[in-house]
Write a protein that holds these residues in place. Structure first.
Motif, short mmCIF file in Angstrom:
data_model
loop_
_atom_site.label_atom_id
_atom_site.label_comp_id
_atom_site.label_asym_id
_atom_site.label_seq_id
_atom_site.Cartn_x
_atom_site.Cartn_y
_atom_site.Cartn_z
N UNK A 1 0.84 -1.20 0.00
CA UNK A 1 0.00 0.00 0.00
C UNK A 1 0.87 1.25 0.00
N UNK A 2 1.93 1.22 0.81
CA UNK A 2 2.84 2.37 0.87
C UNK A 2 3.49 2.61 -0.49
N UNK B 1 -5.26 1.64 5.03
CA UNK B 1 -5.11 2.74 5.98
C UNK B 1 -4.71 4.05 5.31
N UNK B 2 -4.14 3.96 4.11
CA UNK B 2 -3.69 5.15 3.40
C UNK B 2 -4.76 5.74 2.48
N UNK B 3 -5.86 5.02 2.29
CA UNK B 3 -6.89 5.47 1.36
C UNK B 3 -7.41 6.89 1.67
N UNK B 4 -7.64 7.24 2.95
CA UNK B 4 -8.12 8.61 3.22
C UNK B 4 -7.15 9.70 2.75
N UNK C 1 6.25 -0.55 -7.61
CA UNK C 1 4.82 -0.39 -7.86
C UNK C 1 4.55 -0.06 -9.32
N UNK C 2 5.33 0.85 -9.87
CA UNK C 2 5.12 1.26 -11.26
C UNK C 2 5.50 0.17 -12.25
N UNK C 3 6.30 -0.80 -11.81
CA UNK C 3 6.64 -1.94 -12.67
C UNK C 3 5.64 -3.08 -12.51
#
Length: 299
Positions: free
Chosen positions: A30-31, A45-48, A183-185
């Motif tokens: 997620x991070x 937890x990071x969605x907000x 993440x971008x890969x």
């Protein structure tokens, strides 16, 4: 007796509170997606934080930057590989990328099917990135973009600028950049283990950044192929003098046997006498070496 029982209850409550806090920390995948400006699971937890205009601007900036890089560089690279580098489609046990810094992007492009990637540089990996604990999120995300700017535009990090960029922000070190590239890969991070190397080359769990040769192990899945892969990054000096002082890194690498090596923007260091040992290691442990002019001299 009552005081003792009350004390036990208080301690149990504290342990429970600590456990709750630990479990509330965002998963590393997620991070990584958050830092990369990519969509998150709704229950993250990071969605907000993705409703913050600063993150939305960051996401749009990275969308443009990575799309432009894909058009300018990666599509051409893939076309070249199809014609001239069929080895890119081969499964290999390990890909070594010495003097890499946080540049996972390109070693993954040239050797996408390695089981293990071993990267190293003098740049510190920094503490575990946690956007929930970042005071000025907008500033931190902007600084992350600045730290990655030269890599996304020109395909390499400018060393003197990177040293400043990676230490002058709340999201310090190479780890946030590695997260973004993963993440971008289209990789999904499954586990992150912090450790250090013993003199004999054993990777031992430790507090992030501790130990003579601190490092991190990131286990992830390539979402396109389903292959389980591992990325190691170590902060270490691989000059002859550095290896003599801290021999654990080369001994660790030696455990993986022969693989392939990638060298890019290594500042012609292996043209010099002070880097004989790492040059010899690469030559002895590489079936294939992909490099630019700044790598190992051809004659």
């Amino acid at each position: 007796m009552k005081n003792f029982a009350a004390r036990k209850i208080a301690i149990a409550g504290l342990i429970f509170a600590i456990a709750q806090t630990a479990s509330a920390q965002p998963p590393p995948d997620d991070t990584a997606r958050f830092l990369a400006g990519m969509p998150l699971p709704k229950n993250s937890p990071l969605a907000p934080l993705t409703t913050d205009p600063a993150w939305q601007e960051h996401s749009a900036n990275f969308e443009r930057a990575f799309a432009k890089m894909n058009r300018r560089q990666l599509l051409k690279l893939h076309a070249w590989e199809e014609q001239y580098f069929p080895e890119a489609r081969e499964h290999i046990p390990v890909a070594f990328y010495m003097f890499s810094g946080p540049d996972f992007l390109y070693v993954d492009q040239f050797f996408p099917k390695a089981d293990v990637y071993i990267l190293c540089g003098k740049e510190s990996m920094g503490p575990p990135p946690d956007p929930l604990q970042t005071g000025n999120l907008g500033s931190a995300l902007h600084n992350l973009e600045e730290a990655m700017n030269s890599s996304l535009r020109f395909s390499f990090f400018i060393t003197k600028d990177m040293k400043v960029d990676l230490q002058s922000q709340e999201l310090k070190g190479t780890l946030p950049i590695l997260y973004v590239f993963l993440a971008r890969a289209d990789k999904s991070i499954k586990d992150v283990t912090y450790g250090s190397l013993s003199a004999g080359g054993e990777f031992q769990r430790s507090h992030p950044g501790n130990g003579g040769t601190p490092g991190v192990r990131i286990d992830y899945i390539d979402n396109h192929s389903g292959q389980q892969q591992t990325l190691y990054y170590f902060t270490t000096d691989i000059s002859d003098g550095g290896i003599s002082s801290s021999p654990g890194f080369l001994r660790f690498c030696d455990h993986f046997g022969v693989g392939c090596s990638f060298l890019k923007s290594s500042s012609y260091l292996m043209f010099e006498e002070g880097f004989n040992r790492i040059r010899d290691f690469i030559l002895d442990h590489s079936k294939t070496i992909v490099q630019d002019d700044a790598g190992i001299p051809l004659a």
